[in-house]
Enzyme design. Structure first.
Site, short mmCIF file in Angstrom:
data_model
loop_
_atom_site.label_atom_id
_atom_site.label_comp_id
_atom_site.label_asym_id
_atom_site.label_seq_id
_atom_site.Cartn_x
_atom_site.Cartn_y
_atom_site.Cartn_z
N ARG A 13 0.83 -1.20 0.00
CA ARG A 13 0.00 0.00 0.00
C ARG A 13 0.87 1.26 0.00
O ARG A 13 1.89 1.31 0.70
CB ARG A 13 -0.93 -0.01 1.22
CG ARG A 13 -1.94 -1.14 1.14
CD ARG A 13 -3.08 -1.03 2.12
NE ARG A 13 -3.81 -2.28 2.12
CZ ARG A 13 -4.72 -2.64 1.20
NH1 ARG A 13 -5.01 -1.81 0.21
NH2 ARG A 13 -5.32 -3.82 1.26
N ILE A 31 2.16 4.78 0.94
CA ILE A 31 2.22 5.42 2.26
C ILE A 31 1.37 6.70 2.30
O ILE A 31 0.94 7.13 3.37
CB ILE A 31 3.70 5.72 2.62
CG1 ILE A 31 3.89 5.81 4.13
CG2 ILE A 31 4.22 6.97 1.91
CD1 ILE A 31 5.35 5.81 4.56
N ASN A 79 4.38 6.31 -13.85
CA ASN A 79 4.97 7.59 -14.21
C ASN A 79 6.41 7.39 -14.64
O ASN A 79 7.12 6.56 -14.09
CB ASN A 79 4.92 8.54 -13.01
CG ASN A 79 3.50 8.83 -12.55
OD1 ASN A 79 2.61 8.96 -13.38
ND2 ASN A 79 3.30 8.92 -11.25
N VAL A 104 10.24 8.01 -7.19
CA VAL A 104 11.01 6.83 -6.76
C VAL A 104 11.46 6.12 -8.03
O VAL A 104 10.62 5.71 -8.86
CB VAL A 104 10.19 5.89 -5.86
CG1 VAL A 104 11.03 4.67 -5.48
CG2 VAL A 104 9.71 6.61 -4.61
N HIS A 142 7.19 1.30 -10.77
CA HIS A 142 6.06 0.84 -9.97
C HIS A 142 4.77 1.20 -10.68
O HIS A 142 4.62 2.31 -11.20
CB HIS A 142 6.08 1.46 -8.57
CG HIS A 142 6.38 2.94 -8.55
ND1 HIS A 142 7.66 3.44 -8.72
CD2 HIS A 142 5.58 4.01 -8.40
CE1 HIS A 142 7.62 4.76 -8.67
NE2 HIS A 142 6.36 5.13 -8.49
P1 5GP Z 1 5.89 8.20 -8.11
O1 5GP Z 1 5.68 9.64 -7.72
O2 5GP Z 1 7.37 7.87 -8.21
O3 5GP Z 1 5.11 7.74 -9.30
O4 5GP Z 1 5.30 7.36 -6.90
C1 5GP Z 1 6.02 7.10 -5.73
C2 5GP Z 1 5.00 6.69 -4.69
O5 5GP Z 1 5.69 6.08 -3.61
C3 5GP Z 1 4.21 7.87 -4.10
O6 5GP Z 1 2.82 7.68 -4.35
C4 5GP Z 1 4.57 7.83 -2.62
O7 5GP Z 1 3.46 8.16 -1.77
C5 5GP Z 1 5.03 6.41 -2.41
N1 5GP Z 1 6.02 6.24 -1.36
C6 5GP Z 1 7.10 7.03 -1.13
N2 5GP Z 1 7.82 6.56 -0.09
C7 5GP Z 1 7.15 5.45 0.36
C8 5GP Z 1 7.41 4.52 1.42
O8 5GP Z 1 8.38 4.61 2.17
N3 5GP Z 1 6.51 3.51 1.57
C9 5GP Z 1 5.41 3.37 0.77
N4 5GP Z 1 4.59 2.34 1.02
N5 5GP Z 1 5.15 4.22 -0.25
C10 5GP Z 1 6.01 5.25 -0.45
#
Ligand code: 5GP
Ligand code: ZN
Length: 116
Positions: A31, A33, A89, A98, A102
């Site tokens: 899930r 965060i 993304n 990140v 994902h």
């Molecule tokens: P992006 O912006 O790279 O497409 O998505 C990264 C996602 O990772 C974000 O929706 C963010 O809330 C989630 N995220 C960032 N750090 C953590 C973490 O430590 N644990 C979890 N479960 N999600 C995280």
């Protein structure tokens, strides 16, 4: 960013806790965060791949397995029939923060289109 610095590789290694909802040979899901919808699950390959641009010719089965995970999780979450979004993304303009690919699985509410 190297693999050893990668947040999601640390989650995969069990070094950082996460609410894991799915595991397969090639992928895990947990899930988000900071959920943006009632269901917001991140589906990641066990293999470290930084961005969509870094997906290799041999990675098709791994990438396909992310969508199999999405199908199974959506069913388990009870959102398969009403509908959901599975989105990845890539790089800064799309909001990637990140750098371990994902698939965001979002559902449980109406989702607008086009995205912002
Ligand atoms: P992006 O912006 O790279 O497409 O998505 C990264 C996602 O990772 C974000 O929706 C963010 O809330 C989630 N995220 C960032 N750090 C953590 C973490 O430590 N644990 C979890 N479960 N999600 C995280
Ligand atoms: Zn990684």
């Amino acid at each position: 960013m190297s693999e050893s610095d990668c947040l999601f590789c640390k989650i995969l290694a069990g070094d950082i806790p996460a609410d894991i909802v799915y595991e397969s040979e090639t992928a895990i899901a947990f899930r988000d965060i900071n959920p943006k919808a009632p269901t917001h699950v991140l589906i990641i390959p066990r293999k470290h791949i930084a961005t969509i641009n870094d997906i290799g010719a041999g990675d098709e089965a791994v990438i396909g397995s992310l969508y199999s995970a999405a199908r199974e999780i959506a069913k388990a979450e009870g959102i398969a029939e009403e509908g959901y979004r599975a989105v990845m993304n890539c790089n800064e303009a799309a909001g990637q923060t990140v750098f371990h690919i994902h698939l965001h699985l979002l559902g449980g509410r109406s989702l607008s289109w086009p995205p912002g």
